[in-house]
Structures are given as C-alpha cells and as structure tokens.
Design an enzyme around this catalytic site. Structure first.
Site, short mmCIF file in Angstrom:
data_model
loop_
_atom_site.label_atom_id
_atom_site.label_comp_id
_atom_site.label_asym_id
_atom_site.label_seq_id
_atom_site.Cartn_x
_atom_site.Cartn_y
_atom_site.Cartn_z
N SER A 68 3.43 -2.44 10.45
CA SER A 68 4.88 -2.45 10.67
C SER A 68 5.52 -3.81 10.42
CB SER A 68 5.20 -1.95 12.09
OG SER A 68 4.75 -0.61 12.27
N ASN A 109 0.86 -1.19 0.00
CA ASN A 109 0.00 0.00 0.00
C ASN A 109 0.89 1.24 0.00
OD1 ASN A 109 -1.94 1.97 0.37
ND2 ASN A 109 -2.44 1.38 2.47
N GLU A 143 -7.21 4.26 8.23
CA GLU A 143 -7.05 5.69 7.93
C GLU A 143 -8.29 6.29 7.28
OE1 GLU A 143 -2.20 5.28 7.46
OE2 GLU A 143 -3.42 5.58 5.67
N LYS A 161 0.00 4.25 -0.27
CA LYS A 161 -0.68 5.40 0.33
C LYS A 161 -0.46 6.64 -0.56
CE LYS A 161 -0.47 3.27 4.87
NZ LYS A 161 -0.33 3.46 6.32
N GLU A 165 -5.04 -5.43 10.76
CA GLU A 165 -4.11 -4.34 11.03
C GLU A 165 -4.46 -3.68 12.35
OE1 GLU A 165 -2.26 -2.63 7.07
OE2 GLU A 165 -4.16 -1.70 7.53
N GLY A 180 2.23 2.20 11.08
CA GLY A 180 3.11 3.35 10.92
C GLY A 180 3.76 3.83 12.21
N HIS A 193 -9.63 0.56 5.33
CA HIS A 193 -8.38 0.84 6.03
C HIS A 193 -8.64 1.78 7.21
CE1 HIS A 193 -4.25 2.17 6.77
NE2 HIS A 193 -3.86 1.11 6.09
#
Length: 264
Positions: free
Chosen positions: A227, A10, A99, A12, A181, A187, A97
C-alpha cells in the site's frame, strides 16, 4: 554507499490484454521521461511481455516478470523458466511474493488460487536459477498479521532472507533486491508506518551483513511494498534503509506510479 532507488510496478493479473498493456506502458514511459537517478521496472502478466517489451524498447524503463521456475526445460506444465523470461526481454523477476507463498494453512476454496505452496526452499531454487540466467531477482519477504502480533516479525523476515540466499555467492548477493512486504498491508490499504518499515528493512540488511559482511549489506537494495501510494511514498522513501518500492495498485495508474518514482 549511495544506492540507486528502485521502483517496480507489479501489475499482477491486470492489464493483461495487448491493448491495455500497451497503453499503460506508453503512459509510464511518457510519465518518467527525463527522470534520472532511479531504476524503474514494470512487471506485466506473461501474456503481454512481448507487447510491453516493444513499447519499452529504447526507454529507461526496464521490464520484470512476476515469477519464474527453477528448471530450464522439462515436463513442468504451466511453468516458465528464467531462460524463457530472458529471451522475452525480462531483466528482473519477482520471487516469493506472499500471494504465492503457502504460509497460511489450508485456504478456503475461493482463496486457493492465491497460494501456490511457495516456501523458502523453492524461493532459493528460483533465486539461483534467475541469477544463473543473468537476471536480477526481487525477493519478497514479510510477516502475516498473526506473526506480527505474536512478536515474530524479525525472526520471520530474517529466516526468509537467509533461506533465499543459500548457495548464493557474495558477488551475486550484492546485486539482489529485497522487497519487505508485510502481508497484512498488501492490498488492504493499511501501511506499516515509516519508522517501523525502516526498522524491518534494517533487519533485512542486518541479516545480509551476518551472511556476507558489510560491503554486500550496504550494496543490496531493500524496497518497501504494501500500500505504498503517492501520499505516503515520500516519507517511506526518505528512510535510510528503504531503497524503493514494490508497487501494486498504484502501479496501474501511470500518474500515481510516476508520483512515487518522483518521490524517490
């Protein structure tokens, strides 16, 4: 049942110019040439899908998108339909996701762009639209730090899985990819230890089993994301319920991405 591992990168909002995207895609293709027994996907920004498609043509690397909308056409400014993505050469679509999910309350102004109000209902609409277009969803699920510390991990994960699958048939469900996730590990450099990541990926499979039975549960692939890097990939990918990885930062360096793929 032997499941083919799937490693998806990904990007991003990175590598978004044609030159950057082309260079990274070429490096990925070269790095994984001759590698078999693993599905490799790269998910660049929308603006460079055509560029990346051109590079990937004829290679073993598939292309994914980072999101998709559930409507086909209409007055939906900024949205991109599954049909548009298919026409652009996309085969996989990341959905839900963290985010984009709005599970964090009202964000601070500088954080607003990270949260688009995604929820289980909108993820479900996107899953069905993506499948209807002949594309394969990568459905993200995972708990926040507060939810983990509150002992809610299993409930949150199973609820997100079930919510995403409303109205999905057995045949469709067997083709799905889930990406566990933990939000607190995305991140941040923090990683869920392998045994716990495997346990939660097992919760994903158990939830699918309760909805569709053993055959479908054994067929779905469950990635770990959060990560995953070359130095921890082998341990994570050796776990029985972990069938691959959804890779963020490490996907932006072809050598690191290839090292994760080689660990699968």
């Amino acid at each position: 049942m032997a499941r083919t591992p799937i490693i998806a990168g990904n990007w991003k909002m990175n590598k978004g110019t044609a030159a950057e995207a082309s260079a990274l895609a070429q490096e990925v293709v070269a790095a994984v040439e001759g590698k078999s027994g693993v599905t490799v996907v790269v998910c660049p920004p929308y603006t460079v899908l055509h560029t990346v498609r051109t590079v990937l043509q004829g290679s073993a690397v598939a292309m994914g998108a980072q999101d998709g909308f559930w409507k086909t056409t209409g007055a939906y400014t900024s949205q991109i339909s599954a049909e548009m993505l298919k026409d652009a050469g996309v085969g996989y679509v990341i959905l839900g996701h963290s985010e984009t999910r709005g599970r964090f309350g009202v964000p601070e102004p500088e954080e607003t762009l990270k949260h688009y109000g995604e929820n289980d209902a909108t993820v479900n609409l996107k899953v069905k639209a993506t499948l209807a277009a002949g594309l394969l969803p990568i459905i993200c699920i995972g708990e926040t730090l507060d939810e983990r510390e509150g002992g809610k991990t299993d409930f949150v994960v199973s609820s997100q899985v079930a919510g995403a699958l409303t109205g999905v048939t057995n045949e469709q469900a067997s083709k799905l990819v889930f990406a566990y996730e933990p939000v607190w590990a995305i991140g941040t450099g923090k990683v869920c230890d392998a045994a716990e990541a495997n346990r939660v990926c097992g919760i994903v499979r158990k939830t699918v089993h309760s909805l569709y039975g053993a055959e479908v549960a054994e067929a779905v692939r469950v990635q770990y994301g959060g990560s995953m890097k070359p130095d921890n990939a082998a341990e994570l990918l050796s776990q029985p319920h972990i069938d691959g990885g959804l890779i963020g930062g490490a996907a932006l360096k072809a050598a690191d991405f290839a090292a994760i793929i080689n660990a699968a």
